[in-house]
Write an enzyme that holds these catalytic residues in place. Sequence first.
Site, PDB file in Angstrom:
ATOM      1  N   ILE A 219       0.835  -1.207   0.000  1.00  0.00           N
ATOM      2  CA  ILE A 219       0.000   0.000   0.000  1.00  0.00           C
ATOM      3  C   ILE A 219       0.870   1.258   0.000  1.00  0.00           C
ATOM      4  O   ILE A 219       0.573   2.237  -0.691  1.00  0.00           O
ATOM      5  CB  ILE A 219      -0.943  -0.039   1.225  1.00  0.00           C
ATOM      6  CG1 ILE A 219      -1.958  -1.197   1.075  1.00  0.00           C
ATOM      7  CG2 ILE A 219      -1.674   1.286   1.390  1.00  0.00           C
ATOM      8  CD1 ILE A 219      -2.796  -1.481   2.321  1.00  0.00           C
ATOM      9  N   LEU A 297      -4.712 -14.125  22.180  1.00  0.00           N
ATOM     10  CA  LEU A 297      -4.140 -13.429  23.335  1.00  0.00           C
ATOM     11  C   LEU A 297      -3.445 -14.410  24.275  1.00  0.00           C
ATOM     12  O   LEU A 297      -2.383 -14.112  24.835  1.00  0.00           O
ATOM     13  CB  LEU A 297      -5.258 -12.670  24.065  1.00  0.00           C
ATOM     14  CG  LEU A 297      -4.829 -11.752  25.200  1.00  0.00           C
ATOM     15  CD1 LEU A 297      -3.844 -10.693  24.720  1.00  0.00           C
ATOM     16  CD2 LEU A 297      -6.047 -11.074  25.816  1.00  0.00           C
ATOM     17  N   ASN A 347     -10.771  -8.413  15.618  1.00  0.00           N
ATOM     18  CA  ASN A 347     -10.507  -9.615  14.817  1.00  0.00           C
ATOM     19  C   ASN A 347      -9.838 -10.667  15.686  1.00  0.00           C
ATOM     20  O   ASN A 347      -8.929 -10.345  16.458  1.00  0.00           O
ATOM     21  CB  ASN A 347      -9.607  -9.253  13.626  1.00  0.00           C
ATOM     22  CG  ASN A 347      -9.715 -10.256  12.509  1.00  0.00           C
ATOM     23  OD1 ASN A 347     -10.601 -11.126  12.520  1.00  0.00           O
ATOM     24  ND2 ASN A 347      -8.835 -10.156  11.544  1.00  0.00           N
ATOM     25  N   TYR A 353      -2.923  -6.039  17.128  1.00  0.00           N
ATOM     26  CA  TYR A 353      -3.085  -5.248  15.896  1.00  0.00           C
ATOM     27  C   TYR A 353      -4.342  -4.362  15.977  1.00  0.00           C
ATOM     28  O   TYR A 353      -4.290  -3.165  15.680  1.00  0.00           O
ATOM     29  CB  TYR A 353      -3.186  -6.227  14.719  1.00  0.00           C
ATOM     30  CG  TYR A 353      -3.267  -5.602  13.352  1.00  0.00           C
ATOM     31  CD1 TYR A 353      -2.147  -5.051  12.749  1.00  0.00           C
ATOM     32  CD2 TYR A 353      -4.463  -5.593  12.635  1.00  0.00           C
ATOM     33  CE1 TYR A 353      -2.212  -4.497  11.473  1.00  0.00           C
ATOM     34  CE2 TYR A 353      -4.548  -5.045  11.364  1.00  0.00           C
ATOM     35  CZ  TYR A 353      -3.417  -4.503  10.783  1.00  0.00           C
ATOM     36  OH  TYR A 353      -3.493  -3.966   9.519  1.00  0.00           O
ATOM     37  N   LYS A 357      -4.632  -0.338  15.811  1.00  0.00           N
ATOM     38  CA  LYS A 357      -5.356   0.335  14.726  1.00  0.00           C
ATOM     39  C   LYS A 357      -6.544   1.141  15.245  1.00  0.00           C
ATOM     40  O   LYS A 357      -6.901   2.172  14.663  1.00  0.00           O
ATOM     41  CB  LYS A 357      -5.802  -0.694  13.685  1.00  0.00           C
ATOM     42  CG  LYS A 357      -4.626  -1.349  12.939  1.00  0.00           C
ATOM     43  CD  LYS A 357      -3.786  -0.333  12.192  1.00  0.00           C
ATOM     44  CE  LYS A 357      -2.733  -0.965  11.309  1.00  0.00           C
ATOM     45  NZ  LYS A 357      -1.944   0.029  10.564  1.00  0.00           N
ATOM     46  N   THR A 388      -1.994  -7.601  -0.749  1.00  0.00           N
ATOM     47  CA  THR A 388      -0.574  -7.237  -0.606  1.00  0.00           C
ATOM     48  C   THR A 388       0.158  -8.414   0.021  1.00  0.00           C
ATOM     49  O   THR A 388      -0.460  -9.433   0.357  1.00  0.00           O
ATOM     50  CB  THR A 388      -0.378  -6.022   0.336  1.00  0.00           C
ATOM     51  OG1 THR A 388      -0.696  -6.431   1.677  1.00  0.00           O
ATOM     52  CG2 THR A 388      -1.207  -4.824  -0.035  1.00  0.00           C
TER      53      THR A 388
END
Length: 447
Positions: A219, A297, A347, A353, A357, A388
């Site tokens: 990206i 986790l 997610n 992550y 985000k 990607t």
Amino acid sequence: MSDRYASFAHWAPGRALVRRLGLPDPPRLRRYRPGDPPVAGPILVGGSGRLGKPLQDIAELAGSAGAAGSTAGADEDRRIAGLGYDASGITDTAGLRGLYDFFHPHARSLRSGGRVVVLGTPPRDCATTAGATAQRAVEGFVRSVGKEFGRGMTAQLVAVRPGAEDGVEATLRFLFSHRSAYVSGQVIDIEPAPANPPADWDRPLAGRVAVVTGASRGIGESITRVLTRDGAHVVCVDVPGVGDTLSTVANDVGGTAVQLDIAAPDAAGRLAGHLADRHGRVDIVVHNAGITRDRTLRRMQPEQWDAVLAVNLASQERINAVLLDRDLVPDGGRIIGVSSVSGIAGNRGQTNYATSKAGVIGLVEAMAPVLAERRITVNAVAPGFIETGMTARMPMVVREAGRRLNSLAQGGLPVDVAETVAWLASPGCAGVTGNVVRVCGQSILGA
Ligand code: NAD
């Protein structure tokens, strides 16, 4: 990585089988090519309110014969490329019927890949409860249209605050063009800001200096190329380990390569020093570099948590703070953070992550009002599944789910994110701030 299923579905015999079995049927998306007209084709406009003029202007730019509320042009069968509707005049529930009356007869006239754009008022700016209720209701209509129309069509709501009527042209040009092929179901807020259209709409970033992190591939590389196409000089940042590819990209676009691990403690200072010495400023900051270290986790190691938070979030905070502190981002500057749909929806296996985000979204939302005084905008893009290296590394089942569970039944391309970044970076977007724009083809499961 190529999407073999989409290639199969685009092949005539494959397509017949896909349809017979009722499998996801990804349409061929048309992307912008240099030389394309600014908007994709004739636009038919309807509705009434304070936003009729910008809609009429864009319809005229598109060469449309459509007048507000008229059906002229609908008879050109499937040639209508866009339906635009001014919903700002809707003040109560009864007024919502106007949406049905306009879109119902024209829904079939829209060509494949057509665009629906509805302009309205943010509910918080409505004078009455009935008005706020109706304006919020418009969002449900637009999001449903985005999921329902199919054949590569997209639908968006642009919520224009009173006083911001002159600041919507750049956004309408983006949303009605092929540049927004993978953006659907979005609500874009526009604040009042001095209108600042570019002198040349083909090179709106001429004379601007941009920095893009993670610029060597994926990206980031695409953002670098699109910002360059639009006239910017791009300072390309990536880790020393990919120095060769970074130099190739930077040389290719006539930009500058800066080898830097953005998670290093001195990275922000070094980047600021480079920008100050070479350019004296940076007009556009794109925080694109990001990593994943996916684990549930329970199994996640502390270093996996730390690495993701350091690269994806802490570096953005530090770089912003240093650049702003040293006054390197001038009036009219643009800061764009790359978030992720994982940061909105969460997610499995991505607690680190998704935290990072979602933090990017928090950063943008917190900074936007503060920087409005300096006329610097701060926005985020939240890609869904984009083809990607990052998504090629996913397990096959997860990858396939990511590709198909959106209204366009396919992954996006890096250029889809890049075009969205370029729109947010453009001088005409002075009133677009504090937004989080998903580039995800609109999830068919969630919002
Ligand atoms: P990618 O892995 O192909 O590219 C990421 C780039 O960032 C690489 O060039 C890498 O070297 C660079 N980078 C990583 N750590 C760095 C560091 N410490 N310092 C400097 N550069 C560093 O990933 P991509 O798919 O192109 O993703 C780009 C951005 O988009 C990331 O922030 C990612 O989280 C986000 N995103 C991607 C997707 C997707 O589907 N591909 C979806 C949502 C969000």
